[in-house]
Design a protein around this motif. Structure first.
Motif, short mmCIF file in Angstrom:
data_model
loop_
_atom_site.label_atom_id
_atom_site.label_comp_id
_atom_site.label_asym_id
_atom_site.label_seq_id
_atom_site.Cartn_x
_atom_site.Cartn_y
_atom_site.Cartn_z
N ALA A 176 10.72 38.10 27.59
CA ALA A 176 9.68 37.06 27.60
C ALA A 176 10.35 35.70 27.43
O ALA A 176 11.18 35.53 26.52
N LEU A 177 9.99 34.75 28.28
CA LEU A 177 10.63 33.43 28.28
C LEU A 177 9.58 32.33 28.18
O LEU A 177 8.52 32.41 28.81
N THR A 178 9.86 31.32 27.40
CA THR A 178 8.97 30.16 27.31
C THR A 178 9.75 28.98 26.78
O THR A 178 10.79 29.14 26.13
N ALA A 179 9.25 27.78 27.08
CA ALA A 179 9.87 26.56 26.56
C ALA A 179 9.13 26.02 25.35
O ALA A 179 9.66 25.21 24.60
N THR A 180 7.88 26.46 25.14
CA THR A 180 7.07 25.92 24.05
C THR A 180 6.42 27.05 23.29
O THR A 180 5.55 27.72 23.81
N ALA A 181 6.83 27.24 22.05
CA ALA A 181 6.22 28.31 21.26
C ALA A 181 6.39 28.03 19.77
O ALA A 181 7.50 28.10 19.25
N LYS A 377 12.44 13.46 15.60
CA LYS A 377 12.32 14.22 14.36
C LYS A 377 10.92 14.81 14.23
O LYS A 377 10.75 15.97 13.84
N ALA A 378 9.89 14.01 14.56
CA ALA A 378 8.51 14.50 14.46
C ALA A 378 8.23 15.61 15.46
O ALA A 378 7.60 16.62 15.13
N LEU A 379 8.70 15.45 16.69
CA LEU A 379 8.45 16.44 17.73
C LEU A 379 9.14 17.76 17.40
O LEU A 379 8.54 18.83 17.49
N LEU A 380 10.40 17.68 17.01
CA LEU A 380 11.12 18.91 16.69
C LEU A 380 10.56 19.55 15.43
O LEU A 380 10.49 20.78 15.32
N GLY A 381 10.14 18.72 14.47
CA GLY A 381 9.55 19.26 13.25
C GLY A 381 8.29 20.05 13.51
O GLY A 381 8.01 21.05 12.83
N TYR A 382 7.52 19.64 14.51
CA TYR A 382 6.30 20.37 14.86
C TYR A 382 6.62 21.80 15.28
O TYR A 382 5.86 22.73 15.02
N PHE A 383 7.77 21.98 15.93
CA PHE A 383 8.18 23.32 16.36
C PHE A 383 9.07 24.01 15.33
O PHE A 383 9.71 25.02 15.64
N GLY A 384 9.12 23.46 14.12
CA GLY A 384 9.84 24.11 13.04
C GLY A 384 11.33 23.87 13.04
O GLY A 384 12.08 24.60 12.39
N GLU A 385 11.77 22.81 13.71
CA GLU A 385 13.21 22.52 13.79
C GLU A 385 13.51 21.21 13.07
O GLU A 385 12.81 20.22 13.23
N ARG A 386 14.57 21.22 12.27
CA ARG A 386 14.97 20.01 11.56
C ARG A 386 15.96 19.22 12.42
O ARG A 386 16.95 19.76 12.91
N TYR A 387 15.67 17.95 12.62
CA TYR A 387 16.51 17.10 13.46
C TYR A 387 17.53 16.39 12.60
O TYR A 387 17.22 15.82 11.56
N SER A 388 18.80 16.42 13.06
CA SER A 388 19.88 15.75 12.35
C SER A 388 20.46 14.67 13.25
O SER A 388 21.31 14.95 14.11
N PRO A 389 20.00 13.43 13.11
CA PRO A 389 20.52 12.35 13.96
C PRO A 389 21.96 12.02 13.61
O PRO A 389 22.48 12.42 12.58
N GLY A 390 22.57 11.26 14.49
CA GLY A 390 23.93 10.82 14.22
C GLY A 390 24.99 11.78 14.69
O GLY A 390 26.18 11.59 14.42
#
Length: 647
Positions: A176-181, A377-390
């Motif tokens: 099963a493949l998807t880009a948004t879940a 950061k907000a978009l990735l956080g919605y999908f449960g991912e923590r964004y690390s800039p820099g």
């Protein structure tokens, strides 16, 4: 070429012309080859198709790919055939004679991959073919698997029938493949497709090459034209909420001289298909479309995606901006946001199966658009991912409009935060942000009354802020770790940091900036929240919230973005003659073979050809995207174009 039992790396290089796997491709392929059911969540442009195409060539049987859109099947099959792979699609567009020939090739074992729609899979004709004694189904791949979930942004009831068909092939592995879940959607996919002890692989959702840009909508047409000018001569999509808006905007852009077409369900099927075909073949620059357009195209060189109105959910937004920059080169996602957009969306909630779910999804989208912290950061956080800039490995054009403007000033919101945290406690920390905010605003919703929460001390005490401002406060508290959300139902819970702040009555200062205060409250000139009583005394004069400092003009941002694009594609300026010659050859070749230009070669391959200047067929095999079949088929022509046009 027979790759049965070959190593995945050998197939990757020989057939598809790539030197190494990306993201979770290798892990996904390994699970599939071992026969383990797998759910892989990978961003658009992350190479999901290779996760079943490579195993299909290694397996000694047939791979069935369930795909929801005819145009996507056609592109995939054209790309595979150009790479020397025998693949077919079976759908309502196929003439009976061609259908019969394709079915015969499947029975003979000549075809490695067959694409079918979910509704086609359920027909007796397809089932009889796949259960024929001469056919061995080794793998069933479900593309766009989020369509099986009612929590997904594009639920399709036909997908619920797939599990019953899958039972006909108990020895076949299921991918099963998807880009948004989100977590809820992933759980639905596993349950509704009846995956057996699946490996669940979730890649980063970060599309590092896509610049996230949210701008208050003031002059929609002018702002769209500004974006088009930033991407002069490049392909783009403009999404609109209604058919009427699509037609109106198309006419306006056409009057301004742009090569533009419209796309929506109100057009005749033949006209809609013709418009899409012209867009994917680079015969027009811009497609103006309703929000569903784009899932069925595999066009890699879309350089900008514009949302003229707010999408209904972040899942939908993420899916649609995923049409930009699929080739990994810099692209822009521009959202023109107006608070009035949400009223249009809510108008249709009466038709929704679950109004509360629809509202929850919309609030996630509103929070993103109205937010004042890093979009990525907000978009990735919605999908449960923590964004690390820099990260030093990220290209320059990975920022968003918020980060480009600089940090927001910290505003003292101690009193509103105390009210919010107290309300969470008094509702027993069992509800999401929408419900808690409704209690603070004194809503008379049936659920609130049934729960007797209208009798709470926090009921109706938050009217100094409106709904969207409260959501902004919630988001800021989540970012600052005063709150967290549960993964399953997004219930708000107070962290240790939040509990300590409430217990000790600590001052809370958060990065917030609203365009204008409500009549009930404001922030003073010193950045401290002013309650209603003091606001009446005239504090802060004009009743405006402080604005971010160091804000750059739109002209500066545009210039910087254009420079980032120019820096990353410097060869385009230095080698314009050769680039143009290669693109002209590609268009001519694609026209002769009746296929989109990107099926021949993507822009990334053309830029690499210019940079490397190959002189022999062996040199061509060093270029990304050129495998043995394409080198043999197009090599002589490419080398001739390079010799004749190299400076």
């Amino acid at each position: 070429m027979d790759f049965t039992h070959a190593a995945p790396e050998a197939v990757l290089k020989s057939v598809f012309g790539y030197d190494s796997f990306r993201l979770l491709q290798k892990e996904t392929i390994d699970h599939v080859l071992r026969g383990r059911d797998t759910l892989a969540v990978m961003p658009t442009g992350g190479g999901k198709s290779l996760c079943y195409q490579i195993p299909a060539l290694i397996f000694d049987g047939l791979t069935v790919v369930v795909s929801p859109l005819i145009s996507l099947m056609q592109d995939q099959v054209a790309g595979l055939q150009a790479a020397g792979v025998h693949a077919v699609f079976l759908n309502s567009t196929v003439e009976w004679g061609d259908y019969r020939d394709a079915a015969d090739s499947i029975r003979r074992g000549d075809t490695k991959i067959v694409y079918v729609s979910p509704e086609g899979l359920a027909t007796a004709r397809i089932r009889d073919l796949l259960t024929d004694g001469r056919v061995t189904v080794r793998c069933m791949t479900i593309d766009e698997a989020h369509c099986v979930s009612e929590w997904g942004h594009d639920f399709r009831p036909d997908y619920l029938e797939i599990a019953a068909v899958r039972k006909l092939f108990p020895s076949a592995v299921c991918l099963a493949l998807t880009a948004t879940a989100t977590k809820q959607v992933r759980d639905d996919i596993v349950r509704n497709l009846q995956l057996r002890d699946p490996a669940v692989l979730v890649s980063s959702f970060d599309r590092a090459n896509v610049y996230l840009n949210v701008v208050p909508k003031q002059n929609g047409l002018g702002q769209i034209v500004d974006c088009i000018r930033r991407h002069w001569g490049e392909s783009g999509i403009v999404y609109c909420f209604s058919r009427r808006q699509v037609d109106s905007l198309t006419a306006q852009l056409e009057k301004l001289g742009y090569a533009v077409l419209n796309y929506h369900a109100g057009l005749p099927d033949t006209e809609r298909a013709a418009h899409q075909n012209k867009f994917i073949r680079d015969e027009v620059q811009i497609m103006v479309a309703t929000l569903a357009f784009g899932m069925g195209i595999d066009k890699p060189n879309v350089r900008f995606v514009i949302h003229h109105e707010l999408p209904k959910s972040l899942e939908q937004y993420y899916q649609e901006i995923g049409r930009a920059g699929r080739d990994g080169l810099p692209a822009e996602a521009l959202l023109l946001y107006s608070p009035g957009d949400m009223h249009k969306i809510r108008y249709f909630f009466d038709e929704a199966a679950d109004k509360e779910k629809s509202e929850q999804l919309l609030q996630g989208m509103i929070s993103y658009a109205a937010g004042r912290t890093c979009r990525r950061k907000a978009l990735l956080g919605y999908f449960g991912e923590r964004y690390s800039p820099g990260d030093a490995n990220r290209p320059a054009a990975t920022c968003c409009d918020i980060c480009d403007r600089g940090e927001l000033p910290l505003i003292d919101v101690t009193v509103p935060v105390q009210k919010l945290l107290s309300c969470i406690i008094r509702t027993n920390a069992r509800f999401g942000a929408q419900y808690v905010i409704d209690v603070l605003l004194g809503s008379r919703q049936k659920r609130i009354l049934d729960n007797h929460h209208d009798a709470l001390s926090t009921y109706g005490i938050g009217r100094e802020l409106d709904r969207e401002q409260w959501f902004a406060v919630v988001n800021a508290l989540l970012d600052a770790d005063y709150l967290r959300k549960t993964e399953d139902y997004a219930v708000l819970q107070i962290t240790d940091k939040g509990a300590t702040a409430l217990r000790n009555r600590d001052a809370v200062r958060l990065p917030l900036a609203f365009a204008r205060a409500t009549p009930a409250a404001q922030w003073g000139a010193d950045g401290v929240f002013v309650p209603k009583q003091r606001a009446a005394a005239g504090a802060n004069g004009g009743m405006l919230f402080p604005k971010p400092t160091g804000k750059k003009s739109k002209k500066q941002l545009s210039a910087e973005y254009n420079q980032k694009v120019a820096d990353s594609l410097v060869e385009r300026a230095e080698n314009r003659v050769l680039i143009d010659a290669l693109k002209k050859w590609r268009r001519r070749e694609a026209g002769e073979q009746n296929m989109p230009p990107y099926i021949i070669f993507g822009d990334k391959t053309l830029y690499e050809l210019v940079a490397l200047r190959p002189q022999t067929t062996d040199d061509l095999l060093m270029v990304t995207g050129i495998g043995e079949s394409k080198a043999e088929k197009f090599g002589a022509a490419i080398l001739r174009v390079i010799r004749e046009n190299a400076e």
